[in-house]
Design an enzyme around this catalytic site. Sequence first.
Site, PDB file in Angstrom:
ATOM      1  N   TRP A 179       0.867  -1.178   0.000  1.00 43.34           N
ATOM      2  CA  TRP A 179       0.000   0.000   0.000  1.00 43.34           C
ATOM      3  C   TRP A 179       0.905   1.229   0.000  1.00 43.34           C
ATOM      4  O   TRP A 179       1.820   1.322   0.819  1.00 43.34           O
ATOM      5  CB  TRP A 179      -0.910   0.033   1.227  1.00 43.34           C
ATOM      6  CG  TRP A 179      -1.647   1.338   1.272  1.00 43.34           C
ATOM      7  CD1 TRP A 179      -2.726   1.689   0.509  1.00 43.34           C
ATOM      8  CD2 TRP A 179      -1.330   2.489   2.074  1.00 43.34           C
ATOM      9  NE1 TRP A 179      -3.091   2.978   0.777  1.00 43.34           N
ATOM     10  CE2 TRP A 179      -2.259   3.502   1.733  1.00 43.34           C
ATOM     11  CE3 TRP A 179      -0.358   2.762   3.030  1.00 43.34           C
ATOM     12  CZ2 TRP A 179      -2.238   4.763   2.326  1.00 43.34           C
ATOM     13  CZ3 TRP A 179      -0.337   4.019   3.617  1.00 43.34           C
ATOM     14  CH2 TRP A 179      -1.267   5.000   3.270  1.00 43.34           C
ATOM     15  N   GLU A 220      -2.914  -3.013  -2.581  1.00 42.67           N
ATOM     16  CA  GLU A 220      -4.067  -2.469  -1.859  1.00 42.67           C
ATOM     17  C   GLU A 220      -4.434  -1.075  -2.359  1.00 42.67           C
ATOM     18  O   GLU A 220      -3.627  -0.151  -2.348  1.00 42.67           O
ATOM     19  CB  GLU A 220      -3.737  -2.389  -0.358  1.00 42.67           C
ATOM     20  CG  GLU A 220      -4.846  -1.780   0.483  1.00 42.67           C
ATOM     21  CD  GLU A 220      -4.488  -1.710   1.965  1.00 42.67           C
ATOM     22  OE1 GLU A 220      -3.347  -2.080   2.341  1.00 42.67           O
ATOM     23  OE2 GLU A 220      -5.356  -1.278   2.752  1.00 42.67           O
ATOM     24  N   LYS A 222      -7.011   2.477  -2.455  1.00 38.17           N
ATOM     25  CA  LYS A 222      -7.664   3.369  -1.494  1.00 38.17           C
ATOM     26  C   LYS A 222      -8.422   4.436  -2.267  1.00 38.17           C
ATOM     27  O   LYS A 222      -8.019   4.815  -3.368  1.00 38.17           O
ATOM     28  CB  LYS A 222      -6.615   4.004  -0.578  1.00 38.17           C
ATOM     29  CG  LYS A 222      -7.181   4.687   0.650  1.00 38.17           C
ATOM     30  CD  LYS A 222      -6.073   4.949   1.666  1.00 38.17           C
ATOM     31  CE  LYS A 222      -6.632   5.622   2.918  1.00 38.17           C
ATOM     32  NZ  LYS A 222      -5.640   5.711   3.994  1.00 38.17           N
ATOM     33  N   ASP A 253      -9.521  -3.361   1.301  1.00 41.69           N
ATOM     34  CA  ASP A 253      -9.634  -2.819   2.653  1.00 41.69           C
ATOM     35  C   ASP A 253     -11.033  -2.229   2.777  1.00 41.69           C
ATOM     36  O   ASP A 253     -11.430  -1.360   1.990  1.00 41.69           O
ATOM     37  CB  ASP A 253      -8.553  -1.752   2.873  1.00 41.69           C
ATOM     38  CG  ASP A 253      -8.554  -1.210   4.296  1.00 41.69           C
ATOM     39  OD1 ASP A 253      -9.633  -0.823   4.782  1.00 41.69           O
ATOM     40  OD2 ASP A 253      -7.478  -1.143   4.917  1.00 41.69           O
ATOM     41  N   HIS A 256     -11.650   1.513   2.508  1.00 41.05           N
ATOM     42  CA  HIS A 256     -11.072   2.243   1.380  1.00 41.05           C
ATOM     43  C   HIS A 256     -12.011   2.452   0.210  1.00 41.05           C
ATOM     44  O   HIS A 256     -11.577   2.562  -0.934  1.00 41.05           O
ATOM     45  CB  HIS A 256      -9.817   1.530   0.895  1.00 41.05           C
ATOM     46  CG  HIS A 256      -8.665   1.656   1.841  1.00 41.05           C
ATOM     47  ND1 HIS A 256      -7.395   1.264   1.528  1.00 41.05           N
ATOM     48  CD2 HIS A 256      -8.607   2.159   3.099  1.00 41.05           C
ATOM     49  CE1 HIS A 256      -6.588   1.500   2.553  1.00 41.05           C
ATOM     50  NE2 HIS A 256      -7.313   2.037   3.529  1.00 41.05           N
ATOM     51  N   HIS A 280      -8.522  -6.580   4.169  1.00 40.51           N
ATOM     52  CA  HIS A 280      -8.222  -5.784   5.351  1.00 40.51           C
ATOM     53  C   HIS A 280      -9.570  -5.466   5.978  1.00 40.51           C
ATOM     54  O   HIS A 280     -10.267  -4.553   5.541  1.00 40.51           O
ATOM     55  CB  HIS A 280      -7.470  -4.493   4.979  1.00 40.51           C
ATOM     56  CG  HIS A 280      -5.989  -4.677   4.928  1.00 40.51           C
ATOM     57  ND1 HIS A 280      -5.110  -3.640   4.795  1.00 40.51           N
ATOM     58  CD2 HIS A 280      -5.233  -5.801   5.044  1.00 40.51           C
ATOM     59  CE1 HIS A 280      -3.870  -4.113   4.802  1.00 40.51           C
ATOM     60  NE2 HIS A 280      -3.921  -5.413   4.946  1.00 40.51           N
ATOM     61  N   ASP A 288     -12.464   8.424   8.483  1.00 40.41           N
ATOM     62  CA  ASP A 288     -11.470   7.472   8.984  1.00 40.41           C
ATOM     63  C   ASP A 288     -11.774   6.075   8.458  1.00 40.41           C
ATOM     64  O   ASP A 288     -12.932   5.680   8.372  1.00 40.41           O
ATOM     65  CB  ASP A 288     -11.463   7.446  10.512  1.00 40.41           C
ATOM     66  CG  ASP A 288     -10.437   6.456  11.025  1.00 40.41           C
ATOM     67  OD1 ASP A 288      -9.268   6.584  10.647  1.00 40.41           O
ATOM     68  OD2 ASP A 288     -10.805   5.541  11.776  1.00 40.41           O
ATOM     69  N   ASP A 290     -10.326   3.221   9.771  1.00 36.64           N
ATOM     70  CA  ASP A 290      -9.697   2.187  10.601  1.00 36.64           C
ATOM     71  C   ASP A 290     -10.230   2.048  12.032  1.00 36.64           C
ATOM     72  O   ASP A 290      -9.441   1.926  12.958  1.00 36.64           O
ATOM     73  CB  ASP A 290      -8.189   2.451  10.666  1.00 36.64           C
ATOM     74  CG  ASP A 290      -7.545   2.405   9.292  1.00 36.64           C
ATOM     75  OD1 ASP A 290      -7.414   1.299   8.766  1.00 36.64           O
ATOM     76  OD2 ASP A 290      -7.191   3.463   8.764  1.00 36.64           O
ATOM     77  N   ASP A 320      -7.292  -4.659   9.807  1.00 37.39           N
ATOM     78  CA  ASP A 320      -6.583  -3.379   9.709  1.00 37.39           C
ATOM     79  C   ASP A 320      -7.392  -2.286  10.400  1.00 37.39           C
ATOM     80  O   ASP A 320      -8.329  -1.745   9.824  1.00 37.39           O
ATOM     81  CB  ASP A 320      -6.343  -3.014   8.228  1.00 37.39           C
ATOM     82  CG  ASP A 320      -5.486  -1.761   8.087  1.00 37.39           C
ATOM     83  OD1 ASP A 320      -4.978  -1.268   9.108  1.00 37.39           O
ATOM     84  OD2 ASP A 320      -5.335  -1.281   6.945  1.00 37.39           O
TER      85      ASP A 320
HETATM   86  C1  RNT Z   1      -3.696   2.501   4.838  1.00 34.40           C
HETATM   87  C2  RNT Z   1      -3.841   1.051   4.511  1.00 34.40           C
HETATM   88  C3  RNT Z   1      -2.753   0.184   5.027  1.00 34.40           C
HETATM   89  C4  RNT Z   1      -2.328   0.546   6.415  1.00 34.40           C
HETATM   90  C5  RNT Z   1      -1.323  -0.402   7.002  1.00 34.40           C
HETATM   91  C6  RNT Z   1      -0.697   0.130   8.234  1.00 34.40           C
HETATM   92  O1  RNT Z   1      -4.778   3.232   4.560  1.00 34.40           O
HETATM   93  O2  RNT Z   1      -5.068   0.585   4.941  1.00 34.40           O
HETATM   94  O3  RNT Z   1      -3.137  -1.137   4.934  1.00 34.40           O
HETATM   95  O4  RNT Z   1      -3.393   0.669   7.291  1.00 34.40           O
HETATM   96  O5  RNT Z   1      -0.421  -0.739   6.036  1.00 34.40           O
HETATM   97 ZN    ZN Z   2      -5.398  -1.533   4.835  1.00 33.13          ZN
END
Ligand code: RNT
Ligand code: ZN
Length: 412
Positions: A179, A220, A222, A253, A256, A280, A288, A290, A320
Amino acid sequence: MSYAAAKARFADWGVDTETAISRLLEIPISMHCWQGDDVRGFEKKSGTSGGGIQATGNYPGRARTPDELRADLEFAYGMLPGKHRLNLHACYLDTAEAPDRDAIEYRHFAPWVDWAQGQGLGLDFNPTFFAHAKADDNLTLSHPDAGIRDFWIEHGMRCREIGAQMGAALGSPVVNNIWVPDGYKDTPVDRMAARQRLNASLDTMFTTPHSAAHLRDAVESKLFGIGVEACTVGSHEFYMGYAIRKQILLCLDMGHFHPTENIADKLSAVALSVPKILLHVSRPMRWDSDHVILQNDDILQMAQELVFADLLSKTHIGLDFFDATISRTAAWVIGVRNMQKALLRALLMPQARLKAAEAAGDYTARLVLTEELRDLPFAAVWEEVCARANLPVGSALLKGLEAYQNGVAGRG
Ligand code: RNT
Ligand code: ZN
């Protein structure tokens, strides 16, 4: 309800709880090291997290050293049924040396491999393309400066090599996930050039072949991040195309995408074209991506798709999220348990019956069934899983988590 009574209730629906339990215990979850220390890592340098990644909060107990992090991880794994994996980031090296990102080697991570071996854990890996002076402008592999691109390409190649060696040592392939934070705060005028640079950098990084028995590459995407609101170079379309062309893993993810997109819906679609999926599992909230995962509809649907579409063997489940306002070890335990509970629920569904209703066009029956099934005694089966592993649930779990947290709260 007792487990015996629950077992009978599920049997009425044609579901064998014992099969569901044994399938659940075979699913490894790749737990992310970075929840343990707010994505700081152990490089001998100061600096911020950067790259649009930011853990907020200063709850006591952050792991400050690899030993502290390993102790916290051991506690967390000890609270989980089943055997799992550790997802390590390159900035978590364990060495007295201070190699820059383009100089890291396997030996800097050897203590992690020894530890993983002792714990019976598989490892996964990630190059760290953020929190570094050469990433301060949120451009790495797509940077217009060839020297900076080369620096990050070198980092990525070394991480692939390190991952492959870890996989060989542990006898279990390491998923190495890429990523990059690359993007623009304001609207760029040459997206094409940026994407061509990212594409070319990735191609160079992937030139060295590694055995699939040791290493699996993943990319990955986003949608946006803090500071890169206008354009992310590695967007979903970019990486979906890339993963298909290269036949590598696509990492989805859950944080994302646009908030109204259903990530569970994407699994069957992309699984037809990529060899494997990396997840993820995360919980987006406003800007946010996460938050600690809950047993919410997104997670339940994700787990149900994995089971119903027979994608468990094609999917590598990683988590994640990072929350520094609560006990970090509790965040791990709750997050992994929520993923496991969601999988258990899916495994306990009378899948054939639901699919038959849909295939017959009987959407009334499908709806009645899905809603009635919500009331099945899933909790009794989960409690049985935990009881067999001698693990606490409910207020006993809270007590256990608090006791550990109290022991680490005094860390400076
Ligand atoms: C960031 C990505 C990535 C990170 C990690 C720490 O937006 O989701 O996966 O969270 O690599
Ligand atoms: Zn991620």
